[in-house]
Scaffold this active site. Structure first.
Site, PDB file in Angstrom:
ATOM      1  CE  LYS A  96      -4.157  -1.910   0.180  1.00 36.96           C
ATOM      2  NZ  LYS A  96      -5.160  -1.718  -0.902  1.00 36.96           N
ATOM      3  CD  GLU A 118     -10.302   3.603   0.728  1.00 37.64           C
ATOM      4  OE1 GLU A 118      -9.486   2.771   0.271  1.00 37.64           O
ATOM      5  OE2 GLU A 118     -10.279   4.819   0.417  1.00 37.64           O
ATOM      6  CB  SER A 385       0.350  -7.926  -1.653  1.00 34.44           C
ATOM      7  OG  SER A 385      -0.723  -8.726  -1.177  1.00 34.44           O
TER       8      SER A 385
END
Length: 404
Positions: A96, A118, A385
């Site tokens: 991210k 969010e 990830s």
């Protein structure tokens, strides 16, 4: 269906990937959306922007992330040679941060003084809170009350970093509802606020912008595997919620016809039960959160509840570019159940000493199915990830419950 000359050219000027994407937003947001698009288009052509982002990716995030040959897992399956793209080793523990840094740097160029986001599993929220701490910006993160309960470590991390974590109690109190609240906030604060969207969804230009920032994953993988093996991979595998980690891995390879790609959605309790988060395997096209894409919805267009053991995959939609790639047949989209992901979570931990997040554990679940069927010269790259620190308390509770 006619095959395009390139799968990498989209979206068009209006933000469409074939039938998907676009800008379905409130009229009050349109000037801001257009401003974001204009600022991003300028930044893309500015070497100084790329140099600044590259500096933070290298020296703050810790890129490039390693491409690791999973020798024990490869030997265990007896088939394909497995490599992990280890984006869980990034600062903050997931992919991210790649996208967040790009967007926050863009927000600073636009002189936006407040950041909102969010989050579902909390990794995007942690990454956003981290970037805001780094650049001294106020940060508000909307998070479903259900996800707050099952992702307590990340909630603490966000608050420790200085973010205001706002619980969302509407709907199912998960990622969809958190995104709804973030959009409402943005409408109310258009002048000073930048909305950092965490995946390849939302109104144009977000799907393409997030994809571009995450494509560092695939570009590095391409270079690293060429050095390690002297050729491109045969298969790429990644989990799919909104789909930013998968798009980041896939996009640099889309025009290489010999590279197969598998996206793994959250199958929950099974597609046939209706209790899942697999929009492509169990949904239909519709409009949500500013874009047209595949969604979980009823015959009369109402959004159905999604279910996944993984908060990061618990979303009733998917990025519009994935929807287009599905229709074009370029990427194969499968699903893995909660139980399959739990098994993969444990197997990878025991065999490689790597505790994955529940999200990429879904991808590992399909590797468990497909790797044994491939030859030993088949190169399979899996995007790892996120790391599993955030999920250990939840998985521990589940496994203890199963033993009773």
């Amino acid at each position: 269906m006619q095959t395009p000359n390139t799968y990498r050219a989209g979206p068009d000027a209006q933000g469409h990937f074939g039938l998907y994407g676009g800008r379905f937003v409130a009229e009050t947001l349109m000037p801001l959306i257009l401003a974001v698009e204009a600022a991003y288009n300028t930044a893309k052509e500015d070497p100084n922007f790329h140099a600044e982002l590259g500096y933070y990716l290298d020296h703050y995030v810790g890129r490039p992330s390693p491409l690791y040959f999973a020798e024990r897992l490869t030997r265990h399956f007896g088939g394909a040679k497995l490599y992990f793209k280890r984006d869980e080793l990034n600062h903050t523990g997931a992919h991210k941060i790649n996208n967040v840094l790009g967007q926050v740097l863009l927000a600073r160029r636009m002189n936006k003084a407040r950041i909102i986001a969010e989050t579902g599993a909390g990794q995007h929220g942690v990454a956003t809170a981290t970037a805001c701490a780094l650049f001294d910006l106020p940060c508000v993160v909307y998070m479903g009350a259900t996800d707050i309960e099952r992702q307590k470590p990340n909630v603490f991390r966000m608050r420790l970093l200085g973010a205001d974590v706002v619980p969302v109690h509407s709907g199912t109190a998960t990622l969809k509802d958190a995104m709804n609240e973030a959009l409402r906030d943005w409408v109310a604060h258009v002048d000073d606020t930048f909305y950092v969207i965490g995946t390849v969804a939302g109104p144009h230009p977000y799907p393409a912008m997030v994809r571009d920032f995450q494509s560092v994953i695939g570009r590095e993988t391409r270079e690293q595997l060429m050095r390690a093996e002297g050729r491109l991979p045969d298969t790429l595998v990644a989990c799919i919620g909104g789909g930013s980690n998968a798009m980041g891995l896939f996009h640099p390879f889309l025009d290489d016809p010999d590279v197969a790609m598998i996206g793994v959605e959250a199958g929950g309790h099974g597609i046939e039960t209706g209790l899942h988060a697999a929009s492509l395997n169990g949904g239909r096209p519709g409009v949500l959160h500013g874009n047209r894409t595949y969604l979980l919805m009823s015959d009369d267009g109402q959004i159905n509840e999604a279910h996944s053991i993984s908060a990061g995959l618990d979303y009733p939609g998917i990025g519009p570019e994935h929807s287009w790639l599905n229709d074009m047949g370029r990427v194969k989209f499968l699903s893995a159940t909660d139980d399959e992901a739990l098994n993969a979570f444990q197997l990878l931990s025991k065999l490689e000493g790597i505790i994955p997040a529940l999200e990429p554990a879904h991808a590992i679940a399909k590797v468990m199915e497909h790797a044994p069927k491939r030859g030993k010269d088949h190169l399979m790259v899996v995007n790892l990830s996120g790391r599993g620190d955030k999920d250990v308390p939840q998985v521990g509770d589940i496994l203890r419950g199963k033993k009773k």
